[in-house]
Each structure stands twice: as C-alpha cells, then as structure tokens.
Scaffold this motif. Structure first.
Motif, mmCIF file in Angstrom:
data_model
loop_
_atom_site.group_PDB
_atom_site.id
_atom_site.type_symbol
_atom_site.label_atom_id
_atom_site.label_comp_id
_atom_site.label_asym_id
_atom_site.label_seq_id
_atom_site.Cartn_x
_atom_site.Cartn_y
_atom_site.Cartn_z
ATOM 1 N N GLU A 127 -4.792 -3.466 5.435
ATOM 2 C CA GLU A 127 -3.945 -2.715 4.731
ATOM 3 C C GLU A 127 -2.984 -3.129 3.737
ATOM 4 O O GLU A 127 -2.504 -4.243 3.543
ATOM 5 N N GLY A 128 -3.396 -3.562 2.491
ATOM 6 C CA GLY A 128 -2.956 -3.568 1.448
ATOM 7 C C GLY A 128 -3.363 -5.562 1.219
ATOM 8 O O GLY A 128 -3.205 -6.412 0.555
ATOM 9 N N ALA B 19 -6.063 5.073 -2.741
ATOM 10 C CA ALA B 19 -6.413 4.348 -2.089
ATOM 11 C C ALA B 19 -7.714 4.639 -1.138
ATOM 12 O O ALA B 19 -8.068 4.239 -0.913
ATOM 13 N N PRO C 297 -11.857 -4.142 1.153
ATOM 14 C CA PRO C 297 -10.182 -4.085 1.573
ATOM 15 C C PRO C 297 -11.103 -5.568 2.449
ATOM 16 O O PRO C 297 -12.050 -5.503 3.418
ATOM 17 N N SER D 8 -1.043 4.341 -2.731
ATOM 18 C CA SER D 8 -1.489 5.583 -1.752
ATOM 19 C C SER D 8 -2.126 6.499 -1.944
ATOM 20 O O SER D 8 -2.871 6.933 -1.281
ATOM 21 N N PRO E 136 0.981 -1.048 -0.040
ATOM 22 C CA PRO E 136 0.187 0.064 0.113
ATOM 23 C C PRO E 136 0.646 1.357 -0.411
ATOM 24 O O PRO E 136 0.057 2.234 0.057
ATOM 25 N N LYS E 137 2.514 0.639 0.035
ATOM 26 C CA LYS E 137 2.851 2.418 0.248
ATOM 27 C C LYS E 137 3.024 2.561 -0.845
ATOM 28 O O LYS E 137 4.212 4.078 -0.998
#
Length: 322
Positions: free
Chosen positions: A278-279, A253, A275, A250, A244-245
């Motif tokens: 995270e990611g 998102a 979702p 990003s 996710p970074k």
C-alpha cells in the motif's frame, strides 16, 4: 571588513528587506542591479512565475548564506582554497537576483514573496556542496520552464531570464566540480514547471513559516529508495513510496500507475509501476537518462511536461544520475 563578516552582515539585511542593495553585496557579487526599464505590464501567468522564482531564490540565498557561515566552521580540507570565496560570491549573486525580481514585481504592483524559514539536511562541507548541485538544478529547471511560458506573452523578459540562468548554470558547475563530477554532464539542461519546482522546494521549508505563499497547488510527496551508492544508474530498479490516502491518488489507485520521467529536452518517458504494498511500488529507470532527471507518479502518459504537471498524482522527486 573581510568577505565573510561583510557578507553575513549585509546578507541578513538584504534577505529581510531586499532593496536597496548595500555596496558590500554588489562588490562581492561582481555587479549590482540592472538599470534597464521594467515592462509596465506582465501577464498573470508571468507574474505567478516570477513569484515562484522569488520563492525559489529566497531559499537558494538562505541556503548559500547559511552554508557560507557553516563551512567556515566545518572547514574546506580537500577543496580548493577559494571555496569560501566562491560560495560567498554565489550567495551575493542570489541576493542580487532576489532584489531584481522583487523590484520587478513591485514595479507592476504585484506582491513579492518574503523569505520563509528553512532547514537543510547538511552537517558537513561535502553534504553542503552536494545539496548545492540539487538545489541549483531545480532553480535552473524552473527558469527554463518560465522562459518557455513567457516567450509568447512577455518576450521582453527573456533577455533578463537568460542572463540569470547562465549565472545559475555556473553556480551548478562549481558545485558539481566540488563534488567530483563533470561540470557539464549533458548537452541540455532539464526544464520543469514552476509547480514542480515549488513542490520540490517545500521539502526544505519549515511548515507554517511562510507569511506569503504563491497560489500554487501543493502535490502529494513522492519518495525514492536509492540503490547502493549516492547516484542512480540507467539499470536501476527504484522503489517509490507515497501516501495512498491523499487525493487525487486515492481516486486513481485502481488504475495502472506509471512513473513519468523528464530529462533534458526530451518528451516525458513512462515506465509501469509494479505495486509492492500500500503506497509503494517499483519501476525501472529508462535507459539513456543523464545528468539529473525528475520523476512523478501518474496514471496518464501525456507527451508534454505541462500536461504531465496537471496529471501528477505525487512528486516530483529529483534523481541525480551522472
């Protein structure tokens, strides 16, 4: 000299310096380089497409040469007696394809792409033959996409690409049959962009080992957690994961994310991503996909694969279905 010894010796030379081709290779392949005249000029997009094709063919040739050496050790119990001979012919034909593309690039003064170092997650003949289906599916998809892109700018190459893609399809049929699957799962193969194909191939490339790389954007990776069994089904709920970074993920998102699915000659199909962390996210596979499909993470829903390529946030990933 037997087929294995001749091939290993000749192919190691050919992969390092693709021209000229020795007689051992042409004998095994069933023919040599075409003697048709190369076009004097090619568009910039076509040159890039050929460089990507060169990159992909390098990987394929190494995979088959390396696999040829390995399956002589692993054995072919449970497979046809001519399996080693067929793999040798496939590998030789890939070297002919490499040299054809390299010679074409050299003729027009464009840079050829030398081989990288590769790693493949196979430890048995069964795993090698199954991965062969995946790798050839990517190559076929990229060649379809390249054929489409050159139709308007460089139509003189269509005959050559068409002649290559039919051979690649025969290779794929062999790997499918060897893996216990129908050789012809769908009426149409799935075309993909060169950018997608390049990024799929990178998963088998040792990082930092390429001395020359085509100028292609590197996309964030997308991974899947398959359901029980080696294949996906049209009722599968699939878990996807990504970093996710990484940009541009990003920046997107906060938006509704989708999984874009590409299969056969159909326009891309989209399912909402739910979702799960995270990611991480979950999406349903659309009904009606067959053969192999390609999936990407996106925040948009264009109706063209080239537009989907430009809006890909992560991926692609290849999913064997039937």
């Amino acid at each position: 000299m037997n087929i294995i010894a001749a091939f290993i010796w000749a192919s190691s030379i050919a992969l390092a310096a693709p021209a000229p081709i020795c007689h051992n290779i042409t004998d095994i392949a069933g023919g040599g380089l075409p003697n048709i005249e190369a076009p004097p000029f090619l568009s910039q997009n076509t040159v890039l497409g050929l460089q990507i094709a060169n990159f992909l063919e390098n990987l394929e040739a190494f995979f088959f040469v390396d696999g040829l050496k390995n399956i002589t050790t692993w054995g072919i119990n449970g497979y046809p007696n001519d399996t080693i001979e067929v793999v040798g012919k496939i590998a030789a034909q890939e070297i002919i394809h490499i040299t054809t593309i390299v010679n074409l690039l050299n003729t027009i003064g464009a840079a050829a792409i030398p081989p990288c170092k590769y790693g493949f997650p196979v430890t048995s003949t069964k795993e090698f033959l199954a991965l062969g289906n995946t790798i050839t599916s990517v190559g076929i998809g990229a060649t379809i996409g390249l054929s489409e892109s050159i139709a308007a700018t460089d139509p003189a190459l269509i005959k050559s690409l068409s002649s290559i893609i039919t051979v690649e399809s025969r290779h794929d049929a062999f790997f499918r049959i060897s893996d216990g699957k129908a050789p012809n799962p769908t009426p149409f193969d799935t075309g993909i962009s060169g950018i997608w194909a390049y990024n799929l191939a990178l998963s088998f490339v040792v990082p930092g080992s390429c001395t020359v790389e085509p100028p292609v954007p590197i996309l964030p990776t997308l991974s899947v957690s398959p359901p029980s069994g080696p294949r996906f089904t049209n009722t599968s709920t699939i878990e996807f994961a990504w970093d996710p970074k990484q940009t541009p993920i990003s920046f997107e998102a906060s938006k509704q994310l989708f999984i874009g699915w590409v299969n056969q000659l159909n326009v891309p199909t989209y399912t909402k991503l739910t979702p799960t962390g995270e990611g991480k996210g979950r999406a349903n596979m659309p009904f009606g996909l067959e053969g192999v499909a390609f999936a990407v993470l996106t925040s948009q829903r264009p109706d063209d694969i080239n537009d989907l390529t430009s809006t890909t946030l992560a991926g692609p990933v290849i999913l064997p279905i039937s």
